[in-house]
Scaffold this active site. Structure first.
Site, PDB file in Angstrom:
ATOM      1  N   GLY A 111       0.839  -1.188   0.000  1.00 42.24           N
ATOM      2  CA  GLY A 111       0.000   0.000   0.000  1.00 42.24           C
ATOM      3  C   GLY A 111       0.871   1.234   0.000  1.00 42.24           C
ATOM      4  N   SER A 112       0.262   2.377   0.172  1.00 43.92           N
ATOM      5  CA  SER A 112       1.001   3.626   0.150  1.00 43.92           C
ATOM      6  C   SER A 112       1.755   3.822   1.452  1.00 43.92           C
ATOM      7  CB  SER A 112       0.051   4.801  -0.091  1.00 43.92           C
ATOM      8  OG  SER A 112       0.769   5.989  -0.343  1.00 43.92           O
ATOM      9  N   VAL A 113       2.665   4.792   1.436  1.00 42.08           N
ATOM     10  CA  VAL A 113       3.471   5.092   2.622  1.00 42.08           C
ATOM     11  C   VAL A 113       2.557   5.508   3.782  1.00 42.08           C
ATOM     12  CG1 VAL A 113       5.250   6.611   3.557  1.00 42.08           C
ATOM     13  CG2 VAL A 113       5.423   5.778   1.201  1.00 42.08           C
ATOM     14  N   ASP A 116       0.345   3.807   5.431  1.00 45.91           N
ATOM     15  CA  ASP A 116      -0.998   3.238   5.509  1.00 45.91           C
ATOM     16  C   ASP A 116      -1.138   2.295   6.695  1.00 45.91           C
ATOM     17  OD1 ASP A 116      -2.102   4.570   3.414  1.00 45.91           O
ATOM     18  OD2 ASP A 116      -1.883   2.966   1.953  1.00 45.91           O
ATOM     19  N   LYS A 155       1.113  -0.629   7.273  1.00 47.02           N
ATOM     20  CA  LYS A 155       1.481  -2.026   6.992  1.00 47.02           C
ATOM     21  C   LYS A 155       2.272  -2.633   8.145  1.00 47.02           C
ATOM     22  CE  LYS A 155       3.677  -0.803   3.295  1.00 47.02           C
ATOM     23  NZ  LYS A 155       3.399   0.634   3.468  1.00 47.02           N
ATOM     24  N   SER A 156       3.314  -1.940   8.587  1.00 49.67           N
ATOM     25  CA  SER A 156       4.151  -2.479   9.667  1.00 49.67           C
ATOM     26  C   SER A 156       3.365  -2.582  10.972  1.00 49.67           C
ATOM     27  CB  SER A 156       5.385  -1.596   9.858  1.00 49.67           C
ATOM     28  OG  SER A 156       6.182  -1.578   8.687  1.00 49.67           O
ATOM     29  N   GLY A 162       6.339   1.022   0.574  1.00 48.73           N
ATOM     30  CA  GLY A 162       5.283   1.756  -0.105  1.00 48.73           C
ATOM     31  C   GLY A 162       5.772   2.709  -1.169  1.00 48.73           C
ATOM     32  N   HIS A 163       7.032   3.195  -1.047  1.00 42.79           N
ATOM     33  CA  HIS A 163       7.528   4.185  -1.990  1.00 42.79           C
ATOM     34  C   HIS A 163       7.651   3.603  -3.396  1.00 42.79           C
ATOM     35  CE1 HIS A 163       8.545   6.485   1.587  1.00 42.79           C
ATOM     36  NE2 HIS A 163       8.839   7.513   0.822  1.00 42.79           N
ATOM     37  N   SER A 178      33.125   0.659 -30.029  1.00 45.68           N
ATOM     38  CA  SER A 178      32.472  -0.378 -29.202  1.00 45.68           C
ATOM     39  C   SER A 178      32.719  -0.097 -27.714  1.00 45.68           C
ATOM     40  CB  SER A 178      32.951  -1.778 -29.581  1.00 45.68           C
ATOM     41  OG  SER A 178      34.341  -1.864 -29.710  1.00 45.68           O
TER      42      SER A 178
END
Length: 634
Positions: free
Chosen positions: A31-33, A35, A37-38, A113-114, A541
């Site tokens: 998800g987004s920063v 939100d 999660k942790s 999230g980033h 080259s």
């Protein structure tokens, strides 16, 4: 006392047996920063009693020290282990955590999230059975919500929960929840994510995490933990045709030869007809061998050793498959590619491709488009940059047995590896084989390279001159050809400027065009070597990867790299063509040595220092080096 110890031992044994038979669910949170999660994972660990007393004490102390949750426990600190994560209050790397309940074991990946950590999220999702996509109830559906949902759909994760978090901060308002679900549903339909479960929750307060919340009485669905415990983890792999990539040819003695690997799909039994791919040879399964004895059958997910009734050629990387329903074999594909590396993906550049247990050389022949995952728009692309996702045509130097990723992740998912640094630079999904790969076959010829070279009395090879513009490559190569021609050798000189008047006149000087420039010249050189010629190639080259690609097109000893080593200051002082002056004035973009890099050879066969050696002496040195191998019998 002894009786008590025996009871304890029995309890431990019973616990371990019960734990052993529990199913395992791998899931990720994304998800987004900020939100939550942790915090969510920390709450799951806390509520499932997976925190020791000393850990809890440390967590309470750290929470007071950080002071971000008004005196309450900051569950995110359980997961955000890196100092940089704690300092910034964000997740940077993928964090894996294990926990267990009475019904199931879990491995959860907490993904960043980033946007710049998209590759980390893909890594976490690659082995997941389910995804928990978090949304901050105050913010609704954001760009990163769409990005991660697209990736979840792309990677074929079938079980998805939309966790609308921080409901406590919007007063547990059902109208807010309903609006977010409606917005997300409209987007999910665009990416084919037609099934998901929406759960209102507060990870910090514990609402609808392990138990149904009294604060959210209007919600009648399951709390998150019950959803995680009850979703099926067994998929339909057993119902699919048998596939087993060969990991190891097991030959402990002369009386046993088996093929070891993990079954990717299907069921196999002794007596079944199987086909070895890509060779197409068929045989019958004789035994299914394991450490604990032979099996009457083996199924997807099991690691076994299979012996065959016939002595057919099977090597590591081959695939044993059901004879009546084998996977296709091809060397050109359409694939979806997620780019992981800071250095851009360039079409034509050779990479290592690992598919199952097979590793081959591969290159992107054509980027078809890249996807703006925020808008789902398809954009024209000549390259892929870090974290970009595109659809490309891919070519390999050997045929591969595969299944489309949508049908079989093990035989359809691959990674790309940088040949020099050994970094994993991309991950991809095979969509289908290109029709051209089925219609083009190698035509065997009676007169081969050795016969053509023998008729000319020489050893065919490529002498590849590389160095900065103005180093003297063309001058030295021209002198070498004159000397070889005078000795009756059959030669041809491919010069960078001359080739751009014809074969490569459509190419510019971008990195992509430089890669394609060398790829074409390398292929032409290979044809000329096949004709028995000594080919002199004089090209700047600038990139090691392309010079290595040219070397690997040829047999051992057929590629001779000559590094015409001239310092940039000396090359610029000469500036015979006036190119450095134009580049310094900004009139010539992407000029090697000025605003485009030159990667000097590390192990060239011959090095010419033009500050200490004149062109004539250099040519004599190169001819003398080559004379040792002119005898076609050498």
């Amino acid at each position: 006392m002894a009786h008590q110890s025996a009871l304890i031992a029995e309890d431990i044994e019973a616990y371990l047996k019960a734990h052993e038979v529990k199913s395992l669910l791998r899931f990720l949170t994304c998800g987004s920063v900020d939100d939550g999660k942790s915090t969510l994972i920390g709450r799951l660990l806390y509520d499932s009693k997976m925190i020791f007393e000393d850990q809890l004490a440390a967590l309470e102390a750290d929470s007071k020290k950080v002071g971000t949750q008004g005196g309450e426990i900051d569950f995110a600190l359980l997961v955000d282990g890196l100092a940089a994560e704690r300092e910034q209050g964000i997740t940077i790397d993928v964090a894996y955590r294990f926990f267990s309940t009475d019904k199931r074991k879990f491995i959860v990946a907490d993904t960043p999230g980033h946007e710049q950590y998209t590759r980390n999220m893909v890594t976490g999702a690659s082995t997941a059975d389910a995804a928990v996509i978090l949304i901050d109830a105050r913010k609704g559906v954001l760009t990163q919500t769409r990005r991660h949902s697209y990736l979840v759909s792309l990677l074929g994760i079938r079980h998805v929960v939309l966790a609308i978090n921080k409901m406590d901060l919007v007063g547990y308002d059902q109208a807010v929840f309903d609006q977010i679900v409606a917005d997300y549903t409209a987007f999910a339909e665009q990416i084919g994510l037609t099934r998901f479960t929406a759960i209102p929750m507060s990870a910090l307060k514990g609402d609808n995490i392990t138990e149904s919340s009294e604060q959210i009485a209007w919600y009648s669905g399951p709390p998150l933990m019950r959803w995680l415990e009850e979703i099926p983890v067994e998929d339909d792999l057993r119902e699919k045709p048998f596939r087993m990539p060969v990991q190891w040819v097991n030959r402990p003695n002369l009386d046993f030869r088996g093929f070891s690997g993990q079954i990717a799909s299907g069921v196999v039994r002794p007596g079944d007809k199987v086909k070895a791919l890509p060779s197409g040879r068929e045989s019958t399964v004789e035994r299914i061998v394991t450490f604990r004895g032979d099996l009457p059958e083996a199924v997807a997910g099991q690691s076994v050793t299979i012996t065959l009734a016939d002595e057919i050629d099977v090597s590591r990387g081959d695939v044993l498959a059901e004879a009546k329903a084998p996977p296709p074999v091809a060397d050109q594909f359409e694939a979806t590619l997620v780019w992981f590396d800071d250095e851009a993906m360039l079409p034509g550049r050779p990479y290592l491709m690992k598919l199952g247990t097979r590793t081959v050389s591969a290159q992107v022949t054509e980027p078809k488009y890249k996807v703006n995952v925020n808008t789902l728009e398809h954009l024209a692309a000549k390259r892929l940059e870090l974290n970009e996702i595109g659809v490309v045509n891919l070519s390999t130097d050997a045929p591969l047995a595969f299944d489309p990723y949508a049908e079989n992740k093990d035989l359809g998912g691959f990674i790309l590896i940088d040949r020099i640094s050994n970094r994993t630079v991309g991950a991809g999904l095979l969509n289908f084989a290109l029709r051209r790969s089925q219609n083009i076959h190698w035509q065997a010829l009676d007169v081969d390279k050795q016969a053509r070279a023998a008729a000319k009395g020489q050893k065919a090879r490529v002498v590849w001159f590389t160095g900065l513009s103005g180093a003297g490559k063309s001058t030295i190569a021209n002198l070498v050809e004159k000397r070889l021609h005078a000795e009756g050798r059959h030669t041809y000189l491919l010069d960078g400027d001359n080739v751009r008047h014809g074969l490569n006149k459509d190419l510019g000087f971008t990195e992509e065009d430089r890669v394609e420039n060398i790829r074409r010249v390398a292929e032409v050189s290979k044809l000329m070597v096949d004709a028995g010629l000594i080919v002199l190639v004089s090209f700047i080259s600038p990139f090691r990867a392309e010079r290595r690609m040219a070397r690997e097109l040829l047999a051992e000893g057929e590629f001779v790299e000559v590094f015409v080593d001239t310092p940039i200051a000396e090359a610029e002082r000469r500036d015979v063509k006036g190119l450095y002056a134009k580049a310094r004035a900004g009139q010539l973009k992407n000029f090697t040595g000025v605003d485009s890099p030159y990667e000097a050879p590390e192990n060239a066969e011959i090095r010419i220092d033009t500050t200490a050696t004149d062109p004539e002496t250099a040519a004599e040195e190169i001819v003398a080096w080559l004379e040792r191998g002119f005898d076609p019998g050498i």
